[in-house]
Write a protein that holds these residues in place. Structure first.
Motif, PDB file in Angstrom:
ATOM      1  N   ARG A 186      29.523  11.450  89.463  1.00  0.00           N
ATOM      2  CA  ARG A 186      28.780  10.988  90.640  1.00  0.00           C
ATOM      3  C   ARG A 186      29.541  11.262  91.931  1.00  0.00           C
ATOM      4  O   ARG A 186      28.938  11.310  93.004  1.00  0.00           O
ATOM      5  CB  ARG A 186      28.475   9.501  90.499  1.00  0.00           C
ATOM      6  CG  ARG A 186      27.406   9.198  89.457  1.00  0.00           C
ATOM      7  CD  ARG A 186      27.112   7.713  89.381  1.00  0.00           C
ATOM      8  NE  ARG A 186      25.978   7.442  88.489  1.00  0.00           N
ATOM      9  CZ  ARG A 186      25.542   6.225  88.189  1.00  0.00           C
ATOM     10  NH1 ARG A 186      26.148   5.165  88.710  1.00  0.00           N
ATOM     11  NH2 ARG A 186      24.529   6.059  87.372  1.00  0.00           N
ATOM     12  N   ASP A 187      30.852  11.439  91.815  1.00  0.00           N
ATOM     13  CA  ASP A 187      31.672  11.718  92.989  1.00  0.00           C
ATOM     14  C   ASP A 187      31.782  13.216  93.271  1.00  0.00           C
ATOM     15  O   ASP A 187      32.557  13.623  94.134  1.00  0.00           O
ATOM     16  CB  ASP A 187      33.070  11.127  92.792  1.00  0.00           C
ATOM     17  CG  ASP A 187      33.693  10.673  94.105  1.00  0.00           C
ATOM     18  OD1 ASP A 187      32.938  10.298  95.025  1.00  0.00           O
ATOM     19  OD2 ASP A 187      34.930  10.697  94.219  1.00  0.00           O
TER      20      ASP A 187
ATOM     21  N   PRO B 220      25.320  12.157  83.808  1.00  0.00           N
ATOM     22  CA  PRO B 220      24.414  13.175  84.366  1.00  0.00           C
ATOM     23  C   PRO B 220      24.344  14.402  83.448  1.00  0.00           C
ATOM     24  O   PRO B 220      25.281  14.698  82.695  1.00  0.00           O
ATOM     25  CB  PRO B 220      25.074  13.521  85.708  1.00  0.00           C
ATOM     26  CG  PRO B 220      25.961  12.358  86.031  1.00  0.00           C
ATOM     27  CD  PRO B 220      26.430  11.832  84.717  1.00  0.00           C
TER      28      PRO B 220
ATOM     29  N   GLN C  83      31.291   9.118  84.166  1.00  0.00           N
ATOM     30  CA  GLN C  83      30.153   8.844  85.043  1.00  0.00           C
ATOM     31  C   GLN C  83      30.598   8.740  86.503  1.00  0.00           C
ATOM     32  O   GLN C  83      29.959   9.307  87.405  1.00  0.00           O
ATOM     33  CB  GLN C  83      29.466   7.559  84.595  1.00  0.00           C
ATOM     34  CG  GLN C  83      28.189   7.236  85.340  1.00  0.00           C
ATOM     35  CD  GLN C  83      27.509   5.991  84.792  1.00  0.00           C
ATOM     36  OE1 GLN C  83      28.089   5.262  83.997  1.00  0.00           O
ATOM     37  NE2 GLN C  83      26.281   5.750  85.218  1.00  0.00           N
TER      38      GLN C  83
END
Length: 343
Positions: free
Chosen positions: A23-24, A42, A19
């Motif tokens: 997200r990065d 995601p 996660q």
């Protein structure tokens, strides 16, 4: 887009690590034995089934190459050799080890704790340059040292960040130490006994904080060893109080001045001397700041534990914990001891 492969993605650390990387901005392939997807990932995260022992399958997963491999289940020199053998296709790696590799300088470590005069006396805090046990394959600790040394020796071919967490906590743990307090509360045990006056310190490591370190190390590749722990570690009494606060129960704690009386007073954190790690290197080299404190991490852990306990007996739900601590809930012995104490 930067491509990352996470091995052991279905586990306690793997889920938040995938996660955090996604997200990065990483293109993440989450590999595990079951190939399952976490509900918090995601949609663009890819999943893959992988047998960690299958060299050909690992090579196929890496394919023509990737920017990052995060290995959460690597153990021993053989797994290190798998990774270094693919060094021409991997730009950098992050590999999880353990604080149990540390030795106190007198030949004592986690593996000698049960031996006469085998209790290690670590410096407080323990820095990454503290001596480690010899590499080998006889114990978990020696196998992790073998893994570390093989990887660091290949620094010219594969930049690897080795992370050493302490008592890892969070949902999906095979060894959820918090069960010690959660199950007692669910069973209506309003008194508990803690050895060493409840002051034991065994440095905790939130899975989400380890994931943050993985994210930071991925952005700054290098060959290094870093402790991977929470901010100020809680004592075992403070852990119990934090669990009680989340579960909204009141519990009386009986404190033993010394060690546990057989199973009475023993907990998964009960150590006579502190095991506390220095986190300044991670702060200095990666700009690490914890994303969650111990109390903040507890609600999701407790919710997960309560759900698992509603489905099956604790020994079936957590066989690894049951093997490590077979007498964790010896209520008959506790009642007998408390009765004798009152008399």
């Amino acid at each position: 887009m930067r491509r990352a492969v996470v091995i052991g993605a279905g586990g306690q650390i793997g889920r938040p690590a995938v996660q955090a990387l996604a997200r990065d901005g990483w293109e993440v392939t989450a590999a595990s034995r079951g190939g399952h997807r976490d509900e918090n990932w995601p949609g663009e995260v890819r999943t893959a089934v992988l047998d960690r022992e299958d060299d050909a399958a690992l090579g196929a997963l890496i394919g023509d190459g990737c920017d990052l491999v995060v290995d959460l289940v690597a153990y021993g020199a053989r797994h290190a050799g798998q990774l270094t053998g693919l060094a021409d296709r991997i730009d950098s790696a992050v590999v999880v080890s353990t604080v149990s590799v540390y030795e106190d300088g007198k030949g004592r470590g986690f593996d000698t704790m049960s031996e006469p005069d085998g209790l290690p006396e670590y410096p407080v805090p323990i820095a990454e340059d503290q001596v480690t046990v010899p590499p080998g394959g006889a114990t978990y600790s020696t196998g992790k040292v073998a893994l570390e040394r093989e990887l660091l020796a290949a620094a010219d071919r594969l930049r690897t960040t080795v992370l050493r967490p302490g008592a890892v906590h969070g949902p999906y743990s095979p060894l959820p130490r918090e069960l010690y307090f959660v199950k007692r509360n669910l069973d209506g045990r309003h008194r508990r006994v803690l050895a060493f006056r409840g002051e034991s310190l065994f440095h905790t490591s939130a899975a989400r904080n380890i994931a943050e370190l993985i994210r930071l190390a991925a952005a700054r590749p290098g060959s290094r060893v870093l402790n991977a722990c929470d901010p100020q570690p809680p004592t075992v009494s403070e852990i119990g109080a934090a669990v009680d606060a989340v579960m909204r129960v009141d519990t009386e704690t009986v404190l033993l001045d010394g060690p546990a009386q057989a199973s009475v007073g023993s907990s998964p954190w009960s150590v006579e001397l502190p095991v506390v790690c220095d986190m300044s290197a991670a702060e200095r080299e990666l700009g690490y700041r914890p994303v969650v404190s111990y109390p903040e991490s507890l609600p999701e852990t407790i919710e997960w534990l309560v759900r698992r306990l509603s489905e099956q007996d604790w020994r079936e739900a957590f066989p690894t914990l049951a093997r490590a601590y077979p007498d964790l809930f010896d209520y008959a012995a506790e009642d007998a001891w408390l009765g004798a104490r009152r008399a």
